[in-house]
Write a protein that holds these residues in place. Sequence first.
Motif, PDB file in Angstrom:
ATOM      1  N   GLU A 195       0.914  -1.060  -0.028  1.00 52.24           N
ATOM      2  CA  GLU A 195       0.047  -0.078  -0.186  1.00 52.24           C
ATOM      3  C   GLU A 195       0.936   1.220   0.117  1.00 52.24           C
ATOM      4  O   GLU A 195       0.441   2.125  -0.687  1.00 52.24           O
ATOM      5  CB  GLU A 195      -0.910  -0.010   1.049  1.00 52.24           C
ATOM      6  N   PHE A 196       1.999   1.193   0.786  1.00 52.35           N
ATOM      7  CA  PHE A 196       2.674   2.368   0.880  1.00 52.35           C
ATOM      8  C   PHE A 196       3.347   2.639  -0.565  1.00 52.35           C
ATOM      9  O   PHE A 196       3.493   3.831  -1.203  1.00 52.35           O
ATOM     10  CB  PHE A 196       3.891   2.160   1.916  1.00 52.35           C
ATOM     11  N   SER A 197       3.722   1.346  -1.120  1.00 48.88           N
ATOM     12  CA  SER A 197       4.432   1.395  -2.593  1.00 48.88           C
ATOM     13  C   SER A 197       3.687   2.252  -3.462  1.00 48.88           C
ATOM     14  O   SER A 197       4.045   3.082  -4.379  1.00 48.88           O
ATOM     15  CB  SER A 197       4.918   0.182  -3.114  1.00 48.88           C
ATOM     16  N   ILE A 198       2.223   1.663  -3.669  1.00 48.28           N
ATOM     17  CA  ILE A 198       1.470   2.331  -4.570  1.00 48.28           C
ATOM     18  C   ILE A 198       1.131   3.810  -4.265  1.00 48.28           C
ATOM     19  O   ILE A 198       1.513   4.575  -5.308  1.00 48.28           O
ATOM     20  CB  ILE A 198      -0.036   1.637  -4.326  1.00 48.28           C
ATOM     21  N   LYS A 199       1.076   4.312  -3.285  1.00 46.08           N
ATOM     22  CA  LYS A 199       0.889   5.795  -2.780  1.00 46.08           C
ATOM     23  C   LYS A 199       2.162   6.473  -3.143  1.00 46.08           C
ATOM     24  O   LYS A 199       1.990   7.564  -3.805  1.00 46.08           O
ATOM     25  CB  LYS A 199       0.594   6.008  -1.395  1.00 46.08           C
ATOM     26  N   LYS A 200       3.275   5.998  -2.840  1.00 39.05           N
ATOM     27  CA  LYS A 200       4.555   6.866  -2.945  1.00 39.05           C
ATOM     28  C   LYS A 200       4.976   6.750  -4.512  1.00 39.05           C
ATOM     29  O   LYS A 200       5.504   7.522  -4.870  1.00 39.05           O
ATOM     30  CB  LYS A 200       5.625   6.076  -2.034  1.00 39.05           C
ATOM     31  N   ILE A 201       4.744   5.536  -5.052  1.00 40.55           N
ATOM     32  CA  ILE A 201       5.298   5.382  -6.654  1.00 40.55           C
ATOM     33  C   ILE A 201       4.354   6.775  -7.381  1.00 40.55           C
ATOM     34  O   ILE A 201       4.822   7.383  -8.200  1.00 40.55           O
ATOM     35  CB  ILE A 201       5.072   4.094  -7.238  1.00 40.55           C
ATOM     36  N   VAL A 202       3.188   6.778  -6.939  1.00 40.08           N
ATOM     37  CA  VAL A 202       2.342   7.839  -7.525  1.00 40.08           C
ATOM     38  C   VAL A 202       2.598   9.146  -7.173  1.00 40.08           C
ATOM     39  O   VAL A 202       2.960  10.335  -8.044  1.00 40.08           O
ATOM     40  CB  VAL A 202       0.831   7.293  -7.550  1.00 40.08           C
ATOM     41  N   ASP A 203       2.760   9.126  -5.881  1.00 42.37           N
ATOM     42  CA  ASP A 203       3.191  10.663  -5.219  1.00 42.37           C
ATOM     43  C   ASP A 203       4.546  11.323  -5.933  1.00 42.37           C
ATOM     44  O   ASP A 203       4.605  12.414  -6.222  1.00 42.37           O
ATOM     45  CB  ASP A 203       3.569  10.608  -3.770  1.00 42.37           C
ATOM     46  N   TRP A 204       5.603  10.262  -5.845  1.00 44.57           N
ATOM     47  CA  TRP A 204       6.882  10.591  -6.358  1.00 44.57           C
ATOM     48  C   TRP A 204       7.008  10.686  -8.033  1.00 44.57           C
ATOM     49  O   TRP A 204       8.142  10.732  -8.558  1.00 44.57           O
ATOM     50  CB  TRP A 204       7.810   9.813  -5.641  1.00 44.57           C
ATOM     51  N   GLU A 205       6.051   9.815  -8.518  1.00 42.34           N
ATOM     52  CA  GLU A 205       5.983   9.795  -9.941  1.00 42.34           C
ATOM     53  C   GLU A 205       7.450   8.980 -10.352  1.00 42.34           C
ATOM     54  O   GLU A 205       7.904   9.127 -11.681  1.00 42.34           O
ATOM     55  CB  GLU A 205       5.871  10.959 -10.704  1.00 42.34           C
ATOM     56  N   GLU A 206       7.691   7.957  -9.720  1.00 41.47           N
ATOM     57  CA  GLU A 206       8.842   6.970  -9.814  1.00 41.47           C
ATOM     58  C   GLU A 206       8.827   5.754  -9.112  1.00 41.47           C
ATOM     59  O   GLU A 206       8.160   5.870  -8.095  1.00 41.47           O
ATOM     60  CB  GLU A 206      10.041   7.688  -9.780  1.00 41.47           C
TER      61      GLU A 206
END
Length: 129
Positions: A22-33
Amino acid sequence: MLELNEQQIKHLLETDGRSRYEFSIKKIVDWEEAWGLYNDGWIMFEDSKGNMVFPIWPAKDFVEHYIKQTNKDCVPKEIFLDNLMDDLLPDLDDDNIGVGVFDIPEREDTPVVKAKDFLRDLEYECSKY
């Protein structure tokens, strides 16, 4: 990309697979990478059933931790969100390659999902913006 402090990194390395996913999904989208392993090409692994898995992390710090713990001959490589969603994940899906999300060598709870399911979760998270 937002930098993580040591306390945040330590906490995330101790969380369960579902929370890391869940953290990965959010942060990949937030950080766009996202980040993967690279050595003259992307590095993938076979799971215990012989299925190919593409490992992915939300931040370079976690890839570096993985490399340090496993002594793999590779480097962290950035994957921009657009490339991940438009090219890499559809290609992985076409080749029936799963995605291992936020692998931690000292744990055995790495989520492995179908590429199309990972893409769906990223698309859903993007729809919130």
